[in-house]
Design a protein around this motif. Structure first.
Motif, short mmCIF file in Angstrom:
data_model
loop_
_atom_site.label_atom_id
_atom_site.label_comp_id
_atom_site.label_asym_id
_atom_site.label_seq_id
_atom_site.Cartn_x
_atom_site.Cartn_y
_atom_site.Cartn_z
N ALA A 258 2.21 10.14 4.53
CA ALA A 258 2.99 9.68 5.69
C ALA A 258 4.43 10.18 5.58
O ALA A 258 4.93 10.46 4.49
N GLN A 259 5.07 10.29 6.73
CA GLN A 259 6.47 10.72 6.80
C GLN A 259 7.34 9.49 7.05
O GLN A 259 6.86 8.49 7.59
N PRO B 82 4.01 4.71 10.91
CA PRO B 82 3.47 3.36 10.74
C PRO B 82 2.42 3.30 9.64
O PRO B 82 1.83 4.33 9.28
N CYS B 83 2.20 2.12 9.11
CA CYS B 83 1.13 1.92 8.13
C CYS B 83 -0.21 2.05 8.85
O CYS B 83 -0.39 1.46 9.91
N PRO B 84 -1.14 2.80 8.28
CA PRO B 84 -2.43 2.98 8.96
C PRO B 84 -3.23 1.68 9.04
O PRO B 84 -4.10 1.53 9.88
N THR B 85 -2.93 0.74 8.16
CA THR B 85 -3.69 -0.50 8.16
C THR B 85 -3.11 -1.53 9.13
O THR B 85 -3.82 -2.07 9.97
N LEU C 74 0.84 -1.21 0.00
CA LEU C 74 0.00 0.00 0.00
C LEU C 74 0.87 1.25 0.00
O LEU C 74 1.79 1.37 0.81
N TYR C 75 0.55 2.18 -0.91
CA TYR C 75 1.18 3.50 -0.86
C TYR C 75 0.48 4.29 0.24
O TYR C 75 -0.74 4.41 0.22
N VAL C 76 1.25 4.77 1.20
CA VAL C 76 0.63 5.48 2.31
C VAL C 76 0.79 6.98 2.07
O VAL C 76 1.81 7.59 2.41
N ASP C 77 -0.25 7.56 1.48
CA ASP C 77 -0.18 8.98 1.13
C ASP C 77 -0.06 9.84 2.38
O ASP C 77 -0.71 9.58 3.39
#
Ligand code: MSP
Length: 672
Positions: free
Chosen positions: A136-137, A141-144, A131-134
């Motif tokens: 994020a820095q 962490p990954c939101p999922t 997943l591309y985590v738009d």
């Protein structure tokens, strides 16, 4: 004849199948079986998702090529579904030539329609969710899944997702497109908040389908995977038969998925299809998670339950019934061996199993194995009418509940309304007492009671068939009705059981399980919980990873030291030392000593904080191979989690010097 096309997600081959995967597959199989019983020309698809960085790394960790690795695990899924009698019509693997060619065709169509352009992506990526985590820095962490995201900087092809915002919102106006409502609302608010264009190729690894005309890129694994729903049924094929199948079955009636992959299915997938000028699926149904020991069952948490264990001890029908009866579809639900055995005994062994055996045994005993004639006058009495009315009501209720994917309500209706009513009815009418009497009235009552019970059993059996196919097929035969597959569910009404039907051989379908069943299953699971091919847990897992300073690995556990200050080879083997490759290095704000590093350790990329800022400029570290202690407990420093420790020589009064190699060594190699 109407058609019905239903799909499961295609499962990643980085994990062996567990009952979380079985849950979705069972739900789809149930729907498919019911549709076949209703006479629809049904196509049920499942398969495996085999490309991408996640699989490439998992294969590397297992010391196999990605293809070998995918072949093995995909075969395990396939074998399990066969053993469970899953009725899928095809099994698609994304490494098959038919899929690869057709995905390239889809890419071409989207590109020819002007929705693909070249650009550069710099941002965060979660390999576990691909997943591309738009927004994020680095270090976020990954939101999922909560794992630390990796920084990606590469040339990519982009998909003009932003062009589809309004069209997608218009699509969601149909309340049946995304179910349940909670998921629909989440998707609507995600899309309303604005869509950014999506990178749909990767160029820093090669395990994927090459982009047509530019093989330095591989197609983003989610575009590759989602396309399975059309490639399997013939999209993009030049064969007439395949084209026919595609025309017949597409669009899908239902994509059934777990709730964590809603965005891919409800936002990206319809947008890709719109861009290619293809029709959209009719519905996406998201179910909740199966929890075990309080958290989502998954291999990285190490809390999985293998399906095989349950099949060995209780059989497939028991698992199917339990999952669909116990978990409210759409919500999370817990699994436990205790609850499984309890349900099995109360609803299957004592419920439908007992109803079948006592009804059929009495017909054998009192009517020589032929379904008796109920007396008209007798059956008009309210005592019998109660069962008939309940059965009629349950047929209607059940049909609605199945149509709404509310499996637990459908089963509740069959068991609580119908089977319990018949059980009570039998107890109240005491056919065993009537059977001892020879007068006409008693015979006539006995015939009516047994006919009514057998007819209710037939109706319960037909309704429950999609959920517990094996046992119901056997009961159907024992009722003397032949092959249940030939029965058309649309015709189900009270009173169809032909009088005089000769029963088949009666035998119990669900023998009672004793307490030892629970222990046996628990033991079987414990024996299996040895080291697996699984990825090691990262920060998302309950027992997350480790700290880092430039200190030498003096972290030998105290308990491992013997009285002479020596350790054994086994003690040393407890330290997971690995070769890592520094992908990202930067200073930690407001710290003179600390650097934040992202280190590829073969199986995953770890965030590590190291106190080496005074000795090494960050830019000199990127691309360098280092030694990392991979199994240290995690530690937080300056609000950032460190998941490992870099090994360096610690010089008295001097700067630390990183351990390194003169020869080239592969990333992820263990030091021992
Ligand atoms: N490969 C992607 C899906 C691509 S579809 C085009 C993927 N694979 S997965 O192996 O991670 O499987 C995810 C699916 O397995 C979930 O969406 C769900 O259907 C099922 N489940 C896996 N674990 C589960 C639970 N613990 N509980 C319920 N379902 C679970 O995502």
């Amino acid at each position: 004849m109407s058609k019905f096309y239903i799909t499961t997600p295609i499962y990643y081959v980085n994990a062996r199948p567990h009952i979380g995967h079985a849950y979705t597959t069972i739900a789809c199989d149930t729907v498919a079986r019911r549709q076949r019983m209703l006479g629809a020309d049904t196509f049920f698809l499942t398969g495996t998702d085999e490309h991408g960085q996640k699989i490439e790394r998992a294969a590397q960790a297992a010391g196999k090529t990605p293809q070998q690795y995918a072949d093995e695990i995909s075969a395990e899924f396939r074998k399990l579904w066969q053993r469970m009698g899953i009725s899928n019509d095809d099994y698609i693997r994304t490494t098959e030539p038919r899929h690869k060619k057709r995905v390239q065709e889809l890419f071409r169509r989207i590109r020819d329609n002007g929705y693909i352009y070249k650009g550069t992506y710099t941002g965060q990526y979660c390999v576990s969710d691909e997943l591309y985590v738009d927004g994020a820095q680095p270090g976020d962490p990954c939101p999922t899944c909560g794992r630390v995201t990796e920084t990606v900087h590469e040339e990519n092809y982009f998909f003009k997702l932003s062009a589809f915002q309004d069209k997608l919102l218009a699509l969601y106006a149909n309340p049946d497109f995304i179910r349940p409502e909670t998921r629909r609302n989440e998707v609507i608010s995600f899309v309303r908040s604005g869509l950014r264009d999506l990178s749909i190729s990767r160029s820093t690894f090669s395990w994927g389908i090459p982009v047509p005309d530019d093989p330095r890129h591989v197609i983003y694994v989610w575009l590759d995977a989602l396309a399975n729903y059309i490639t399997a049924i013939g999209f993009g094929s030049s064969h007439a038969g395949a084209q026919e199948a595609f025309k017949k079955y597409w669009p899908a009636d239902v994509h059934m998925i777990g709730k964590e992959i809603v965005r891919f299915h409800c936002v990206y997938w319809p947008a890709f299809l719109m861009a290619a000028g293809l029709p959209l699926p009719k519905a996406i149904i998201a179910h909740g998670w199966l929890l075990f020991e309080e958290s989502k069952m998954s291999k990285s948490r190490g809390n999985i339950v293998r399906t095989e264990t349950i099949l060995d001890v209780l059989g497939a029908d028991a698992l199917r019934y339990f999952l669909l009866r116990e978990v409210v579809f759409g919500q999370d639900g817990s699994f436990s061996f205790d609850a499984l055995v309890q349900r099995y005994n109360s609803d299957l062994a004592n419920g439908i199993g007992n109803l079948a055996s006592r009804t059929l045994t009495m017909i054998n005993r009192y009517f020589k194995g032929e379904v008796p004639y109920p007396s008209h006058a007798e059956s008009e009495k309210p005592a019998h009418g109660v069962v008939r009315d309940k059965a009629r009501m349950v047929i209607a209720e059940c049909s609605q509940a199945f149509t709404d994917y509310q499996f637990s309500s459908a089963l509740e209706s069959i068991w609580i309304r119908l089977i319990s009513t018949v059980d009570r009815y039998i107890v109240e009418n005491e056919p065993w007492t009537l059977g001892e009497k020879q007068d006409d009235e008693s015979r006539s009552r006995l015939a009516t009671v047994l006919y009514t019970s057998a007819e209710a059993l037939r109706i319960a059996t037909a309704l429950a068939h999609p959920v517990i196919p094996d046992a119901t097929a056997r009961i159907w035969e024992q009722l003397g009705l032949g092959d249940i597959k030939k029965f058309n569910l649309n015709t189900l009404t009270w009173g169809q059981l032909p009088q005089g039907t000769k029963l088949g051989e009666v035998s119990p379908v669900f023998p009672r399980a004793d307490k030892s069943a629970i222990e046996r299953m628990q033991q079987m699971e414990e024996q299996q919980r040895g080291p697996a091919v699984e990825e090691s847990p990262t920060s998302a897992a309950p027992a997350a990873p480790a700290p880092a300073t430039a200190a030498p690995p003096a972290a030998t556990p105290a308990a491992a030291t013997n009285h002479e200050g020596k350790i054994t080879i086994d003690d040393f083997a407890k330290i997971d030392l690995r070769v890592g490759l520094v992908k990202v290095a930067e200073r930690v704000p407001k710290s003179d000593k600390l650097l934040r590093l992202e280190i590829d350790i073969g199986t995953e990329v770890r965030q590590v904080l190291a106190g080496i800022a005074e000795a090494y400029a960050p830019e000199t570290l990127v691309g360098r191979k280092v030694v990392i202690v991979a199994n240290l407990a995690p530690r937080k420093m300056r609000g950032l989690e460190s998941n490992g420790m870099i090994v360096a020589a610690s010089l008295e009064g001097g700067k630390p010097v990183l351990a390194s190699f003169l020869e080239d060594v592969p990333v992820g190699a263990r030091l021992k």
